[in-house]
Design an enzyme around this catalytic site. Structure first.
Site, PDB file in Angstrom:
ATOM      1  N   ARG A   1      -5.148  -9.054 -18.240  1.00  0.00           N
ATOM      2  CA  ARG A   1      -6.241  -8.216 -18.734  1.00  0.00           C
ATOM      3  C   ARG A   1      -5.858  -6.736 -18.836  1.00  0.00           C
ATOM      4  O   ARG A   1      -6.070  -6.092 -19.861  1.00  0.00           O
ATOM      5  CB  ARG A   1      -7.464  -8.331 -17.797  1.00  0.00           C
ATOM      6  CG  ARG A   1      -8.264  -9.584 -17.968  1.00  0.00           C
ATOM      7  CD  ARG A   1      -8.802 -10.053 -16.635  1.00  0.00           C
ATOM      8  NE  ARG A   1      -7.677 -10.611 -15.892  1.00  0.00           N
ATOM      9  CZ  ARG A   1      -7.348 -11.905 -15.911  1.00  0.00           C
ATOM     10  NH1 ARG A   1      -8.112 -12.742 -16.532  1.00  0.00           N
ATOM     11  NH2 ARG A   1      -6.284 -12.359 -15.281  1.00  0.00           N
ATOM     12  N   THR A   2      -5.314  -6.187 -17.758  1.00  0.00           N
ATOM     13  CA  THR A   2      -5.101  -4.735 -17.716  1.00  0.00           C
ATOM     14  C   THR A   2      -4.041  -4.311 -18.729  1.00  0.00           C
ATOM     15  O   THR A   2      -4.236  -3.384 -19.506  1.00  0.00           O
ATOM     16  CB  THR A   2      -4.690  -4.304 -16.296  1.00  0.00           C
ATOM     17  OG1 THR A   2      -5.606  -4.889 -15.368  1.00  0.00           O
ATOM     18  CG2 THR A   2      -4.717  -2.795 -16.145  1.00  0.00           C
TER      19      THR A   2
ATOM     20  N   LYS B   1      18.408  -3.848 -11.787  1.00  0.00           N
ATOM     21  CA  LYS B   1      19.825  -3.507 -11.530  1.00  0.00           C
ATOM     22  C   LYS B   1      19.938  -2.469 -10.416  1.00  0.00           C
ATOM     23  O   LYS B   1      20.984  -1.858 -10.222  1.00  0.00           O
ATOM     24  CB  LYS B   1      20.460  -2.945 -12.798  1.00  0.00           C
ATOM     25  CG  LYS B   1      20.427  -3.894 -13.988  1.00  0.00           C
ATOM     26  CD  LYS B   1      21.006  -3.184 -15.206  1.00  0.00           C
ATOM     27  CE  LYS B   1      20.703  -3.927 -16.489  1.00  0.00           C
ATOM     28  NZ  LYS B   1      20.857  -3.074 -17.668  1.00  0.00           N
TER      29      LYS B   1
ATOM     30  N   ARG C   1       1.555  -0.106 -13.288  1.00  0.00           N
ATOM     31  CA  ARG C   1       1.127  -1.067 -12.253  1.00  0.00           C
ATOM     32  C   ARG C   1       2.323  -1.321 -11.351  1.00  0.00           C
ATOM     33  O   ARG C   1       3.431  -1.571 -11.821  1.00  0.00           O
ATOM     34  CB  ARG C   1       0.657  -2.385 -12.861  1.00  0.00           C
ATOM     35  CG  ARG C   1       0.442  -3.441 -11.767  1.00  0.00           C
ATOM     36  CD  ARG C   1      -0.295  -4.644 -12.215  1.00  0.00           C
ATOM     37  NE  ARG C   1      -1.704  -4.347 -12.430  1.00  0.00           N
ATOM     38  CZ  ARG C   1      -2.620  -5.285 -12.622  1.00  0.00           C
ATOM     39  NH1 ARG C   1      -2.279  -6.552 -12.617  1.00  0.00           N
ATOM     40  NH2 ARG C   1      -3.877  -4.968 -12.821  1.00  0.00           N
TER      41      ARG C   1
ATOM     42  N   HIS D   1      -7.489   0.635  -8.090  1.00  0.00           N
ATOM     43  CA  HIS D   1      -7.443   0.083  -9.458  1.00  0.00           C
ATOM     44  C   HIS D   1      -8.600   0.763 -10.203  1.00  0.00           C
ATOM     45  O   HIS D   1      -9.621   0.147 -10.498  1.00  0.00           O
ATOM     46  CB  HIS D   1      -7.614  -1.439  -9.399  1.00  0.00           C
ATOM     47  CG  HIS D   1      -7.247  -2.164 -10.656  1.00  0.00           C
ATOM     48  ND1 HIS D   1      -7.013  -1.529 -11.864  1.00  0.00           N
ATOM     49  CD2 HIS D   1      -7.083  -3.496 -10.888  1.00  0.00           C
ATOM     50  CE1 HIS D   1      -6.716  -2.442 -12.774  1.00  0.00           C
ATOM     51  NE2 HIS D   1      -6.754  -3.642 -12.215  1.00  0.00           N
TER      52      HIS D   1
HETATM   53  N1   CP Z   1      -8.347  -7.508 -13.155  1.00  0.00           N
HETATM   54  C1   CP Z   1      -7.016  -7.396 -13.352  1.00  0.00           C
HETATM   55  O1   CP Z   1      -6.380  -6.424 -12.943  1.00  0.00           O
HETATM   56  O2   CP Z   1      -6.461  -8.443 -14.037  1.00  0.00           O
HETATM   57  P1   CP Z   1      -4.923  -8.530 -14.448  1.00  0.00           P
HETATM   58  O3   CP Z   1      -4.135  -8.707 -13.173  1.00  0.00           O
HETATM   59  O4   CP Z   1      -4.808  -9.729 -15.362  1.00  0.00           O
HETATM   60  O5   CP Z   1      -4.545  -7.258 -15.126  1.00  0.00           O
END
Ligand code: CP
Length: 309
Positions: free
Chosen positions: A62-63, A90, A112, A140
């Site tokens: 999603r993100t 590496k 991320r 988040h």
């Molecule tokens: N909610 C969320 O962060 O989903 P993803 O891990 O798929 O990005």
């Protein structure tokens, strides 16, 4: 004359950085962008010529996709780097990777990472604006903002609500961000889950530690289940998944304690039959896919606000 509001943030690192006015401004901006996604030509030129790098060291559906969709809908150039294809495999450090990416002059880096504080660290070593797309169990923020937007759409307000968050609070960056986000907007957050997965000092964040499932759900306007994060559970902190589903899973019985018009949320990915029954996930009270749609609008707003700073 009323002073004009100017978004004051260069980076988006966590919900603690936002005032009520900041959150309201982000959500209003997101609402104004949302309609673009339902046009036949889903593109506006507001970030034309800007370069956005999505740097993902953990899996994401999603993100990552919604940041890319959001950037493309605003005509930015986007580039994706995944951990498995980056030179960190590496032995290159995050800082060296960041400095090398920075030398190519991106305008925004979306990161991320499995380490708490990784986005903060990155922001100190690059010229680009940094958006935290999830750092370990820490924050988040874009998820919390899309959750706030979804609740506001369903409830017409963000203050005076009871929000119940159920599950693994200890390892959840979504819980941490949402406790801060909903508190800032004037709602009360109750948390409940296995006692081994509720942090000792959760009250210091402003959440109420419910002693029973009923206390958490009674009169709730919003019920949010969290994913069991098996990748972060290194010790046996959980009963079996079957027992978890029986004691903490959302099904029609415990949901009877919540308000009749309570909405059901989940950040995804959902473990059906564990965090909630398939019937609840697919019910008319579930707004899980609204959350995903709003994710694009919120990420458009964040890219616009920091990409034009
Ligand atoms: N909610 C969320 O962060 O989903 P993803 O891990 O798929 O990005």
């Amino acid at each position: 004359m009323k002073k004009q509001y100017i978004f004051p943030h260069r980076h988006i690192l966590g919900m603690e950085q936002f005032s009520r006015e900041d959150i309201a401004h982000i959500l209003t901006t997101a609402e104004s962008f949302k309609e673009i996604s339902s046009r036949s030509i889903k593109k506006v030129p507001v970030l034309r010529g800007r370069t956005i790098v999505n740097l993902f060291f953990e899996p994401s559906t999603r993100t990552r996709l919604s940041f890319e969709v959001a950037a493309k809908r605003m005509s930015a150039d986007t580039f994706n780097i995944n951990a498995s294809t980056s030179s960190t495999t590496k032995g290159e450090t995050l800082i060296d990777t960041a400095r090398n990416i920075s030398a190519m002059h991106p305008d925004v880096i979306v990161l991320r990472h499995s380490s708490s504080g990784a986005s903060q660290l990155l922001s100190q070593h690059v010229h680009a604006a940094v958006i935290n797309a999830g750092d370990g169990a820490h924050q988040h923020p874009s998820q919390s903002l899309l959750d706030l937007m979804t609740v506001q759409e369903c409830k017409d307000r963000l203050d005076g609500l009871k929000i119940a968050i159920i599950g693994d609070i200890t390892h959840s960056r979504v819980a941490r961000s949402n406790i801060q986000g909903f508190k800032t907007m004037g709602s009360n957050v109750y948390v409940f889950g296995p006692s081994t997965l509720i942090p000792m000092h959760i009250e210091e964040l402003g959440a109420v530690r419910a002693r029973t499932f009923q206390e958490a759900l009674e009169g709730a306007d919003v019920v949010m289940a969290l994913r069991i994060q098996r990748e972060r559970l290194h010790d046996p902190l959980l009963p079996s998944l079957r027992e978890y589903a029986q004691r903490f899973g959302l099904s029609s019985d415990p949901l009877g304690w919540a308000k009749e018009d309570a909405i059901i949320m989940h950040p995804g990915p959902v473990n059906r039959g564990v965090e909630m029954s398939p019937e609840i996930a697919d019910s008319s009270r579930s707004v899980i896919l609204n959350q995903v749609s709003n994710g694009v609008a919120v990420r458009m707003a964040l890219l616009y606000l920091v990409g034009n700073a």
